[in-house]
Design an enzyme around this catalytic site. Structure first.
Site, PDB file in Angstrom:
ATOM      1  N   ASN A 160      -9.167   3.499   9.756  1.00 22.25           N
ATOM      2  CA  ASN A 160      -8.590   3.523  11.113  1.00 22.25           C
ATOM      3  C   ASN A 160      -7.743   4.766  11.409  1.00 22.25           C
ATOM      4  O   ASN A 160      -7.719   5.248  12.530  1.00 22.25           O
ATOM      5  CB  ASN A 160      -7.792   2.242  11.381  1.00 22.25           C
ATOM      6  CG  ASN A 160      -6.675   2.009  10.389  1.00 22.25           C
ATOM      7  OD1 ASN A 160      -6.747   2.425   9.232  1.00 22.25           O
ATOM      8  ND2 ASN A 160      -5.636   1.332  10.825  1.00 22.25           N
ATOM      9  N   GLU A 256      -0.461  -1.646   1.449  1.00 20.01           N
ATOM     10  CA  GLU A 256      -0.240  -1.912   2.872  1.00 20.01           C
ATOM     11  C   GLU A 256      -1.451  -2.684   3.356  1.00 20.01           C
ATOM     12  O   GLU A 256      -2.550  -2.147   3.426  1.00 20.01           O
ATOM     13  CB  GLU A 256      -0.055  -0.592   3.634  1.00 20.01           C
ATOM     14  CG  GLU A 256       0.651  -0.772   4.975  1.00 20.01           C
ATOM     15  CD  GLU A 256      -0.292  -1.153   6.081  1.00 20.01           C
ATOM     16  OE1 GLU A 256      -0.514  -2.376   6.281  1.00 20.01           O
ATOM     17  OE2 GLU A 256      -0.817  -0.253   6.732  1.00 20.01           O
ATOM     18  N   CYS A 290      -2.796  -1.365  11.993  1.00 20.46           N
ATOM     19  CA  CYS A 290      -2.164  -2.397  11.164  1.00 20.46           C
ATOM     20  C   CYS A 290      -0.982  -3.066  11.852  1.00 20.46           C
ATOM     21  O   CYS A 290      -0.700  -4.236  11.610  1.00 20.46           O
ATOM     22  CB  CYS A 290      -1.714  -1.799   9.833  1.00 20.46           C
ATOM     23  SG  CYS A 290      -3.081  -1.199   8.814  1.00 20.46           S
TER      24      CYS A 290
END
Length: 482
Positions: A160, A256, A290
Site C-alpha cells: 500500500n 505493524e 493501516c
C-alpha cells in the site's frame, strides 16, 4: 503521459542481478486496467541465503565501522536523488499500486523526508555515562553505555505504501549502521528495485542493501529463521505477523499489523472540520491504509448534522484512472480484494445495515461507501476492511463511546474531535491504541513520531528516531581506574 513499457527487474545481491538456469517469473499487473507493467524474476531460497550472507559480510567489514557523518552523507544524497526523481517514482506507484498520481507524489515527498530525518538522526546516536560510585564499591570506576548496530535486518514490506514504508525500515537501519535484506510485496516490486539502485548511486556499499523478490512460501522462512538475521521488521497481515514472530525465536521483531481505526466526534467538536478530514481519512488510496478511518462514532445530537455534511463531500470524490490528475479514488490492489470488500458490504446489508452512499463495484473500482445501522459483529466493523468502506455509528455518553471504540482486537491509532481539553485528555488516556490524535483523524501520520500499535495491531515502534533505537543494541563498558 506515463511510460507503459514493460519493466524487467530481478533480485539484486551486491548490486548484481540474480539470474537462474530455470527462471521462475511473475508479471506485475496494473490494478486499474489489468495490463502487465513489469516482469519479475523470482528468487529462490538459495538466492535469499546468498543475500543474507552478503549483507552479513558487508556489515562486519564495512557498515559497522562506517562513521556517522558518512552514513548521514549517503542518506542525504539518497534523499536528494529521490527528490529529483519524484515524478519517475510517482508514476511507477501509479502503475504497480494503482495509486492516484497526486497521492503518488505525496508518498515520494514523505519518503524523501523520512530519509532526511534518518540522515539527521545518524549523527545523534548517543550513549550515556553511568554514575558507578552510586553503588557501594563503585569508587574509582567509570561506566559508559554505548549503542551499536545490530547487524543484518530483514525488512518485509507491503503493497500500500511500497516506497515510504520500505524507507521507514531502510533509512533508520542505515542510519544506525546496519545492513538490510529487503523483500517487497509481490504486487509492488518495481519501486523497490528502483530504490535499491538509487541507494547504490548515493554511495551505499554494495551488499549493504540486497533485494530479494520472491514468494513468501519460497523465501519468507529464510528471511525470518536464518541465524545471521538480527532483526525482522514486517508490515502486513496479523496471521502472517504472528507466524513470523513465532519462527523468529529470540530475534528482535517489529510488527505493524493493521487496524480498524475509531474516530470519535463529540457534540462540542468541530463537526465541519471532522467531516472534511474524514473524507480523506476514510477513503485515501481506496481505504488501503493501516490507520484508515473505519469506524466513525458521532454523538447522537450531532449525528444527523455530521451525515448531512459528510455524505455530499464523499459523493464529490472522483473515481477512475489513477493516471488522471483529477482522480481521487483509484482501484483496489486487485479484483479479488475488491470482490472481498464488496461481499463484506453485502453481508452487512443482509444483517441490517444501510448504505447511505456508494456500495457498487466495477472491476477493481469500489465506490466510497458509507454504512449506518451497523453492529459490532459485522466484518465491516470488527475486522480490518482495507477498502473504501466506513461505518458511522451514534453514541450518547463518553463512557459508552470509549467502550465501543476499545471493543476491538486492534489498536493502532484513533482520532478524537472535541473542544474540551479535559475530555480530550481523558479519552486519550482511556483509548487502547498506540496513538491518539485530538482534532485530527486517525489517518494522519508524521514520520518523526513513534508509530505502532497494541493488541493485534502489532509490537514495536516505527518513526525514524524510535526505529533507530530498536535497530541498535546497548553495550556497557566499564573501566577500573588504577
Amino acid at each position: 503521459m506515463i511510460n507503459t513499457e514493460l519493466m524487467r527487474v530481478t533480485s539484486l545481491i551486491e548490486g548484481k542481478s540474480v539470474t537462474q538456469e530455470q527462471e521462475k517469473t511473475m508479471e506485475v499487473i496494473n490494478p486499474f486496467n489489468g495490463e502487465a507493467v513489469g516482469k519479475v524474476s523470482l528468487a529462490s531460497k538459495e538466492n535469499a541465503k546468498k543475500a543474507i550472507e552478503s549483507a552479513h559480510q558487508v556489515f562486519h567489514k564495512t557498515m559497522k565501522k562506517m562513521p556517522a557523518y558518512r552514513r548521514a552523507e549517503i542518506l542525504s544524497k539518497a534523499a536528494d536523488l529521490l527528490e529529483e526523481r519524484t515524478e519517475e517514482f510517482a508514476k511507477v506507484l501509479v502503475l504497480e499500486a494503482g495509486k492516484p498520481i497526486r497521492d503518488g507524489r505525496g508518498e515520494v515527498g514523505r519518503a524523501v523526508q523520512v530519509i532526511r530525518f534518518a540522515a539527521d538522526e545518524a549523527k545523534k546516536i548517543e550513549g550515556e555515562m553511568v554514575p558507578m560510585d552510586a553503588a557501594i564499591g563503585g569508587e574509582n570506576r567509570i561506566g559508559m553505555v554505548r549503542r551499536q548496530p545490530l547487524g543484518v535486518i530483514s525488512a518485509i514490506t507491503p503493497f500500500n505504501f511500497p516506497l515510504n514504508l520500505a524507507l521507514h525500515k531502510l533509512a533508520p537501519a542505515f542510519a544506525a549502521g546496519n545492513t538490510v535484506v529487503l523483500k517487497p510485496a509481490g504486487k509492488t516490486p518495481l519501486s523497490a528495485y528502483m530504490l535499491v539502485k538509487l541507494f547504490e548511486e548515493a554511495g551505499l556499499p554494495q551488499g549493504a542493501l540486497n533485494l530479494v523478490i520472491g514468494n513468501g512460501s519460497e523465501v519468507g522462512d529464510v528471511l525470518v529463521t536464518d541465524s545471521r538475521i538480527s532483526k525482522i521488521t514486517f508490515t502486513g497481515s496479523p496471521s502472517v505477523g504472528i507466524d513470523l514472530r513465532r519462527k523468529a525465536e529470540l530475534k528482535k521483531v517489529t510488527l505493524e499489523l493493521g487496524s480498524n481505526s475509531p474516530n470519535i466526534i463529540f457534540n462540542d467538536g468541530d463537526v465541519k472540520a471532522a467531516a472534511v478530514g474524514l473524507v480523506r481519512g476514510a477513503f485515501a488510496f481506496s481505504g488501503q491504509v493501516c490507520i484508515s478511518a473505519q469506524r466513525i462514532y458521532v454523538q447522537r445530537d450531532v449525528y444527523q448534522d455530521f451525515l448531512e455534511q459528510y455524505v455530499p463531500l464523499v459523493e464529490k470524490l472522483v473515481i477512475g484512472n489513477p493516471v488522471e490528475e483529477t482522480t481521487d479514488i483509484g482501484p483496489m490492489i486487485s479484483e479479488a480484494e475488491a470482490i472481498r470488500a464488496h461481499e463484506w458490504i453485502e453481508q452487512a446489508v443482509k444483517a441490517g445495515a444501510n448504505i447511505v452512499t456508494g456500495g457498487n463495484r466495477k472491476g477493481t473500482l469500489l465506490e466510497p461507501t458509507i454504512l449506518v445501522n451497523v453492529n459490532q459483529d459485522m466484518k465491516v466493523v470488527c475486522e480490518e476492511t482495507f477498502a473504501p468502506i466506513v461505518s458511522v455509528i451514534p453514541f450518547d455518553t463518553e463512557e459508552e463511546v470509549i467502550a465501543m471504540a476499545n471493543d476491538s482486537k486492534f489498536g493502532l491509532q484513533a482520532g478524537v474531535f472535541t473542544s474540551d481539553i479535559n475530555r480530550a485528555m481523558r479519552v486519550a488516556e482511556e483509548m487502547e491504541t498506540g496513538g491518539v490524535w485530538i482534532n485530527e483523524t486517525s489517518t494522519y501520520r508524521q514520520d518523526n513520531y513513534p508509530y505502532g500499535g497494541v493488541k493485534l495491531s502489532g509490537i514495536g515502534k516505527e518513526g525514524v528516531k524510535y526505529a533507530i533505537e530498536d535497530m541498535t543494541e546497548i553495550k556497557f563498558v566499564g573501566i577500573k581506574l588504577g
